[in-house]
Design an enzyme around this catalytic site. Sequence first.
Site, mmCIF file in Angstrom:
data_model
loop_
_atom_site.group_PDB
_atom_site.id
_atom_site.type_symbol
_atom_site.label_atom_id
_atom_site.label_comp_id
_atom_site.label_asym_id
_atom_site.label_seq_id
_atom_site.Cartn_x
_atom_site.Cartn_y
_atom_site.Cartn_z
ATOM 1 N N GLY A 165 0.809 -1.225 0.000
ATOM 2 C CA GLY A 165 0.000 0.000 0.000
ATOM 3 C C GLY A 165 0.839 1.271 0.000
ATOM 4 N N ARG A 292 3.821 -14.638 -4.110
ATOM 5 C CA ARG A 292 4.045 -15.212 -2.769
ATOM 6 C C ARG A 292 2.690 -15.616 -2.205
ATOM 7 N NH1 ARG A 292 1.730 -10.949 0.156
ATOM 8 N NH2 ARG A 292 2.067 -8.925 -0.804
HETATM 9 P P1 ADP Z 1 -1.266 -9.104 1.107
HETATM 10 O O1 ADP Z 1 -0.929 -8.569 -0.252
HETATM 11 O O2 ADP Z 1 -0.734 -10.445 1.403
HETATM 12 O O3 ADP Z 1 -2.686 -8.892 1.440
HETATM 13 P P2 ADP Z 1 0.167 -6.914 2.090
HETATM 14 O O4 ADP Z 1 0.233 -6.334 0.737
HETATM 15 O O5 ADP Z 1 -0.455 -6.107 3.182
HETATM 16 O O6 ADP Z 1 -0.543 -8.276 2.158
HETATM 17 O O7 ADP Z 1 1.643 -7.340 2.432
HETATM 18 C C1 ADP Z 1 1.961 -8.376 3.343
HETATM 19 C C2 ADP Z 1 2.955 -7.891 4.326
HETATM 20 O O8 ADP Z 1 4.122 -7.480 3.663
HETATM 21 C C3 ADP Z 1 2.482 -6.712 5.130
HETATM 22 O O9 ADP Z 1 2.987 -6.875 6.417
HETATM 23 C C4 ADP Z 1 3.107 -5.525 4.421
HETATM 24 O O10 ADP Z 1 3.332 -4.487 5.331
HETATM 25 C C5 ADP Z 1 4.399 -6.121 3.899
HETATM 26 N N1 ADP Z 1 4.868 -5.593 2.608
HETATM 27 C C6 ADP Z 1 4.504 -5.983 1.382
HETATM 28 N N2 ADP Z 1 5.192 -5.339 0.429
HETATM 29 C C7 ADP Z 1 6.023 -4.498 1.072
HETATM 30 C C8 ADP Z 1 7.028 -3.568 0.643
HETATM 31 N N3 ADP Z 1 7.341 -3.396 -0.634
HETATM 32 N N4 ADP Z 1 7.660 -2.871 1.577
HETATM 33 C C9 ADP Z 1 7.396 -3.071 2.885
HETATM 34 N N5 ADP Z 1 6.487 -3.937 3.344
HETATM 35 C C10 ADP Z 1 5.814 -4.662 2.461
HETATM 36 P P1 ADP Z 2 0.380 -2.491 -3.576
HETATM 37 O O1 ADP Z 2 1.535 -3.088 -4.310
HETATM 38 O O2 ADP Z 2 0.801 -1.450 -2.621
HETATM 39 O O3 ADP Z 2 -0.528 -3.531 -3.016
HETATM 40 P P2 ADP Z 2 -1.608 -2.081 -5.693
HETATM 41 O O4 ADP Z 2 -1.230 -1.682 -7.065
HETATM 42 O O5 ADP Z 2 -1.998 -3.496 -5.487
HETATM 43 O O6 ADP Z 2 -0.423 -1.675 -4.696
HETATM 44 O O7 ADP Z 2 -2.789 -1.140 -5.191
HETATM 45 C C1 ADP Z 2 -3.213 -1.138 -3.849
HETATM 46 C C2 ADP Z 2 -4.613 -0.548 -3.743
HETATM 47 O O8 ADP Z 2 -4.659 0.779 -4.288
HETATM 48 C C3 ADP Z 2 -5.687 -1.308 -4.525
HETATM 49 O O9 ADP Z 2 -6.203 -2.376 -3.796
HETATM 50 C C4 ADP Z 2 -6.720 -0.213 -4.750
HETATM 51 O O10 ADP Z 2 -7.449 0.001 -3.574
HETATM 52 C C5 ADP Z 2 -5.871 1.007 -4.978
HETATM 53 N N1 ADP Z 2 -5.597 1.236 -6.421
HETATM 54 C C6 ADP Z 2 -4.577 0.718 -7.127
HETATM 55 N N2 ADP Z 2 -4.613 1.139 -8.411
HETATM 56 C C7 ADP Z 2 -5.680 1.953 -8.529
HETATM 57 C C8 ADP Z 2 -6.267 2.728 -9.595
HETATM 58 N N3 ADP Z 2 -5.712 2.761 -10.801
HETATM 59 N N4 ADP Z 2 -7.374 3.457 -9.322
HETATM 60 C C9 ADP Z 2 -7.916 3.460 -8.087
HETATM 61 N N5 ADP Z 2 -7.426 2.766 -7.046
HETATM 62 C C10 ADP Z 2 -6.326 2.011 -7.238
#
Ligand code: ADP
Ligand code: ADP
Length: 450
Positions: A165, A292
């Site tokens: 996020g 993962r």
């Molecule tokens: P999931 O995608 O499994 O729902 P998250 O996206 O919240 O879960 O990521 C799983 C865990 O890894 C969380 O504790 C999150 O804070 C951590 N995490 C994931 N990607 C990163 C990153 N690029 N940098 C730091 N922490 C990360």
């Molecule tokens: P991360 O690697 O941090 O998980 P994501 O690309 O999966 O990042 O996006 C995390 C969240 O951000 C999504 O679950 C959604 O809520 C929001 N998001 C991502 N891309 C978009 C978009 N193009 N428009 C609106 N919301 C978005």
Amino acid sequence: MYNRILIANRGEIALRVMRACKEMGIETVAVFSEADRGASYVQLADEAYCLGGPRSVDSYLKIREIIAAAEVSGAEAIHPGFGFLSENAHFNEVCRDSGIDFIGPTPDAMQKLGDKNTARSMAVNSKVPVVPGSDGLVEDYSAAVKAAKDIGFPVLIKATAGGGGKGMRIATDEKTLETAIEQAMLEAQAAFGNPGVYLEKFVDRPRHVEVQIIGDQHGNICHLWERDCSTQRRHQKLIEESPSSRLPDKVRKELCESAVRMAKGADYYNAGTVEFIVDQSDNFYFIEVNARIQVEHPVTEMVTGIDLIKQQIRVAAGEKLPFKQKDIVCRGAAIECRINAEDPEKNFQPCPGTIEGMFVPGGYGVRFDSHTHAGYTVPPYYDSMIGKLIVHQPTREEAIACMVRCLRELRVKGIKTTADFQQTILKHPDFVAGTVDTKWVERVLLANNS
Ligand code: ADP
Ligand code: ADP
Ligand code: MG
């Protein structure tokens, strides 16, 4: 099959993996930081090695120490859990070069899919729809303006190395874009060591729907249906469920098939998740792949009856998937609530500290995945998730009622948690109706204080 697996992680997921190993007759090796010395998963392991100080850079991110522990203990494979080194292609490669199986995809697939911009172009090649966006990374402000004008404001600036996020910014017009681009690149460099950013159209009120996939090393790959993770705060998931409550069957099928196509195009094996956002008209767009196991994997396990961690271990060891796509049936409805040691009254500030007493709910279709217990001290160094409450019931309505009952029963004395806040969400008519989008929590529940 392996005799011994090292778990390169901590907390809830370390215990989860360990439990699967024990049931499979596999010995376990734990690694831990000084802050986690007394933790239950360390006690339960057959062997345990201290990696170093509490900060993750001094312990859970130390590749050399982890490999040394694997070699000394004779572990044949490493499970990386989630977070920490789980998506680090270099670590993956070092494991393999040291003759230790990494329980996950190949370093090559991980590298390509881990870079969000590269993954986007791989989705396009696999004919999977992506959010309209820039053609690759944007190098500077003028390139960004040109791309943003083509896409149309508002746009989202995303770090290609981002995750958890973090590394995302909205720009509503040309003026805000200038500072946003500069700051996003600086932030991405500082947080991920890579300044690369790209633009995506900011989709209004989307739902987050993701597809669980698993593949073996013999070219078989299946999806295990979808999870809806739209209940988020600041792009971090709070509640996840399977199946998604309002997805038309045709869209659901196309979405799941797209995920499999994408994975095949990347020669992917082991478990992974393909994430999408779905707009108000049920159009879906690829956003990223998580190469993962994910936090929310249990909801998929409940509805499909497949233990994903055991399956990950089996395919890593070279076994074939024991099922075909047509065998994977989604039964009933499962919901997961992440229980975090945070204070919702104080802007979700983390609340580490000692748990003085604890009552864990149970009953039909209830699962609590957690490493915590009365007397456990939540350390301040890591993320604040202390457990995951998961319920599985015949219908979504019953799953909601069961979860509300469980959240009421759950008692964690001594520290603040998000359990009451989760209850507020579950009882809300919008959640019950299944109309929650990814900004709903902030817009409807936290409008005055976030
Ligand atoms: P999931 O995608 O499994 O729902 P998250 O996206 O919240 O879960 O990521 C799983 C865990 O890894 C969380 O504790 C999150 O804070 C951590 N995490 C994931 N990607 C990163 C990153 N690029 N940098 C730091 N922490 C990360
Ligand atoms: P991360 O690697 O941090 O998980 P994501 O690309 O999966 O990042 O996006 C995390 C969240 O951000 C999504 O679950 C959604 O809520 C929001 N998001 C991502 N891309 C978009 C978009 N193009 N428009 C609106 N919301 C978005
Ligand atoms: Mg994501």
